[in-house]
Scaffold this motif. Structure first.
Motif, short mmCIF file in Angstrom:
data_model
loop_
_atom_site.label_atom_id
_atom_site.label_comp_id
_atom_site.label_asym_id
_atom_site.label_seq_id
_atom_site.Cartn_x
_atom_site.Cartn_y
_atom_site.Cartn_z
N GLY A 89 5.03 18.42 49.74
CA GLY A 89 5.56 19.25 49.10
C GLY A 89 5.88 18.84 47.42
O GLY A 89 5.44 17.93 47.07
N LEU A 90 6.37 19.95 46.74
CA LEU A 90 6.27 19.59 45.36
C LEU A 90 7.85 19.05 45.00
O LEU A 90 8.85 19.76 45.56
N ALA A 91 7.92 17.80 44.83
CA ALA A 91 9.25 17.12 44.57
C ALA A 91 9.78 16.79 43.05
O ALA A 91 9.14 16.75 42.23
N CYS A 92 11.03 17.01 43.00
CA CYS A 92 11.79 16.52 41.86
C CYS A 92 11.92 14.93 42.17
O CYS A 92 12.37 14.48 43.27
N VAL A 93 11.43 14.04 41.09
CA VAL A 93 11.55 12.62 41.16
C VAL A 93 12.40 12.10 39.91
O VAL A 93 12.15 12.48 38.95
N THR A 94 13.52 11.55 40.44
CA THR A 94 14.45 11.19 39.32
C THR A 94 14.12 9.60 39.30
O THR A 94 14.15 8.92 40.28
N ALA A 95 13.97 9.06 37.91
CA ALA A 95 13.87 7.65 37.61
C ALA A 95 15.06 7.31 36.99
O ALA A 95 15.37 7.63 35.93
N LEU A 96 15.71 6.35 37.82
CA LEU A 96 16.98 5.78 37.06
C LEU A 96 16.70 4.49 36.41
O LEU A 96 16.15 3.59 36.92
N GLY A 97 17.17 4.58 35.19
CA GLY A 97 16.52 3.60 34.14
C GLY A 97 17.36 2.38 34.08
O GLY A 97 18.40 2.05 33.41
N LEU A 98 16.96 1.54 34.98
CA LEU A 98 17.79 0.09 35.14
C LEU A 98 17.75 -0.85 34.13
O LEU A 98 18.66 -1.63 33.60
N ASP A 99 16.44 -1.02 33.59
CA ASP A 99 16.09 -2.03 32.57
C ASP A 99 14.77 -1.33 31.82
O ASP A 99 13.76 -1.86 32.14
N VAL A 100 14.98 -0.82 30.79
CA VAL A 100 14.11 0.08 29.98
C VAL A 100 14.10 -0.13 28.56
O VAL A 100 15.14 -0.57 28.08
N ALA B 119 0.00 3.70 27.75
CA ALA B 119 1.34 4.27 27.79
C ALA B 119 1.98 5.16 28.76
O ALA B 119 3.00 5.55 28.67
N GLU B 120 0.90 5.65 29.40
CA GLU B 120 1.39 6.28 30.74
C GLU B 120 0.83 5.49 31.82
O GLU B 120 -0.30 5.79 32.32
N SER B 121 1.66 4.88 32.64
CA SER B 121 1.29 4.16 33.89
C SER B 121 2.46 3.92 34.80
O SER B 121 3.46 4.10 34.46
N PHE B 122 1.98 3.55 35.76
CA PHE B 122 3.12 3.56 36.91
C PHE B 122 2.59 2.38 37.95
O PHE B 122 1.53 2.26 38.31
N PHE B 123 3.80 1.58 38.30
CA PHE B 123 3.36 0.40 39.33
C PHE B 123 4.38 0.63 40.43
O PHE B 123 5.61 0.37 40.35
N PRO B 124 4.15 1.04 41.60
CA PRO B 124 5.01 1.32 42.71
C PRO B 124 5.51 -0.24 43.45
O PRO B 124 5.04 -0.56 44.28
N TYR B 125 6.22 -0.91 42.65
CA TYR B 125 6.76 -2.27 43.31
C TYR B 125 7.27 -2.10 44.65
O TYR B 125 6.90 -3.14 45.23
N ALA C 30 12.91 1.13 46.59
CA ALA C 30 12.51 2.12 45.65
C ALA C 30 12.23 1.77 44.15
O ALA C 30 12.40 2.69 43.27
N HIS C 31 12.07 0.47 43.83
CA HIS C 31 12.10 0.15 42.40
C HIS C 31 10.72 0.39 42.06
O HIS C 31 9.64 0.32 42.75
N ALA C 32 10.33 0.70 40.73
CA ALA C 32 8.91 0.92 40.19
C ALA C 32 8.80 0.51 38.69
O ALA C 32 9.83 0.37 38.08
N GLY C 33 7.55 0.14 38.26
CA GLY C 33 7.60 -0.03 36.86
C GLY C 33 6.83 1.43 36.13
O GLY C 33 5.86 1.77 36.90
N VAL C 34 7.54 1.65 35.06
CA VAL C 34 7.12 2.95 34.55
C VAL C 34 6.88 2.92 33.02
O VAL C 34 7.69 2.37 32.26
N HIS D 122 9.55 2.33 28.83
CA HIS D 122 8.77 1.66 29.44
C HIS D 122 9.96 0.70 30.30
O HIS D 122 10.82 0.13 29.58
N GLY D 123 9.64 0.22 31.58
CA GLY D 123 10.77 -0.79 32.21
C GLY D 123 10.53 -0.22 33.70
O GLY D 123 9.77 0.23 34.12
N THR D 124 11.65 -1.08 34.14
CA THR D 124 12.22 -0.81 35.45
C THR D 124 12.85 0.34 35.88
O THR D 124 14.22 0.34 35.29
N VAL D 125 12.65 1.11 36.91
CA VAL D 125 13.25 2.25 37.44
C VAL D 125 13.55 2.09 39.01
O VAL D 125 12.87 1.46 39.39
N TYR D 126 14.41 3.06 39.28
CA TYR D 126 14.84 3.29 40.57
C TYR D 126 14.64 4.60 41.01
O TYR D 126 14.91 5.54 40.26
N LEU D 127 13.71 4.88 42.14
CA LEU D 127 13.01 6.17 42.24
C LEU D 127 13.76 7.07 43.25
O LEU D 127 13.96 6.43 44.06
#
Length: 273
Positions: free
Chosen positions: A122-133, A173-179, A188-192, A245-250
């Motif tokens: 499905g089409l999802a809302c994805v929230t990235a909580l900016g823990l360390d950016v 400048a647009e990249s994603f790492f699914p830690y 749920a942590h990722a690098g964005v 840029h930084g670490t987020v919680y998805l």
């Protein structure tokens, strides 16, 4: 490091303060689903800050998922439970169903997947909580910063590297790492790194705390995320064109997964003695 709740203007000092906050939310909570004897409730502030709560048949809290009432911007396929705590994994696909990347995150509707014979989509809302950016003025500023370096910025150039190859290696400048998919234990942590499309500051009515709601583009990966930043960490919101840029919680939400709630009287909980 900033907490998930801080990113949404819901920061609390301890568990007792969290219990007190949720009791204040209780009258405005709406039932979303009843699965396996657990009722899922959701509270949404006018600012967009959101909390999804699972409540057992005995009226006790089972789990909390903080998130944001954002706009769908990520097309998911193969959405499956990765553990029994609400973490899911999924493929990110384009409109033609072609794989762009993968992610792991908390799912608001995770209980609807328990025991499911097939994966969901499905089409999802994805929230990235900016823990360390960190926030950079533009793509050039990000590319010139240590934040864009893959690995140790002080590492010497390898002797066997092609002399025409750029060094150090830098991420886009647009990249994603699914830690959360890299180890044995999903999380749920990722690098964005993403480009700011819009940003504004919101104040949660219930707490008076501020946070920044940022729409982040990772267009090359078929993703637009809602990034939430604690105003205490970032006094001014980012502006369009900035690179974050930084670490987020998805946190993922696919509203189409909710099942109709079964009528049940509400109970008082959190802090009951």
């Amino acid at each position: 490091m900033t907490s998930n709740l801080d990113c949404l203007g819901l920061g609390v000092a301890d568990g007792d303060a969290l219990s007190a906050l949720i009791q204040r939310m209780w009258p405005a909570m709406e039932e979303q689903a009843m699965t396996g004897g657990t009722t899922t409730l959701r509270w949404t502030d006018p600012s967009g800050a959101r909390l999804t709560v699972g409540v057992t048949a005995e009226g006790e809290p089972a789990d909390l998922v903080p998130s944001y009432a954002g706009v769908p911007g990520v097309r998911l396929s193969g959405l499956t439970l990765a553990d029994d705590q609400g973490t899911v994994s999924a493929d990110v696909v384009d409109e033609d169903g072609e794989l762009c990347t993968r992610l792991a995150g908390d799912l608001e509707q995770w209980r609807t997947l328990v025991g499911a014979a097939e994966s969901a989509a499905g089409l999802a809302c994805v929230t990235a909580l900016g823990l360390d950016v960190t926030v950079h003025a533009d793509e050039a500023a990000f590319a010139a910063s240590d934040a864009s370096v893959m690995g140790d910025p002080a590492a010497p150039r390898p002797d066997d590297l092609d002399p025409d190859s750029p060094w150090p290696v830098r991420q886009a400048a647009e990249s994603f790492f699914p830690y959360g998919l890299f180890g044995d234990t999903p999380h749920a942590h990722a690098g964005v790194a993403g480009r700011v499309l819009t940003a504004d500051t919101r104040v949660v009515e219930l707490t008076g705390q501020a946070f920044h709601a940022v729409r982040l583009s990772l267009a090359s990966l078929g993703m637009e995320l809602d990034l939430c930043l604690a105003a205490a960490d970032h006094p001014a919101p980012p502006v369009p064109g900035n690179i974050v840029h930084g670490t987020v919680y998805l946190v993922v939400s696919v509203d189409g997964l909710w099942s109709p709630p079964e009528p049940e009287p509400r109970r008082r909980w959190f802090g009951r003695r």
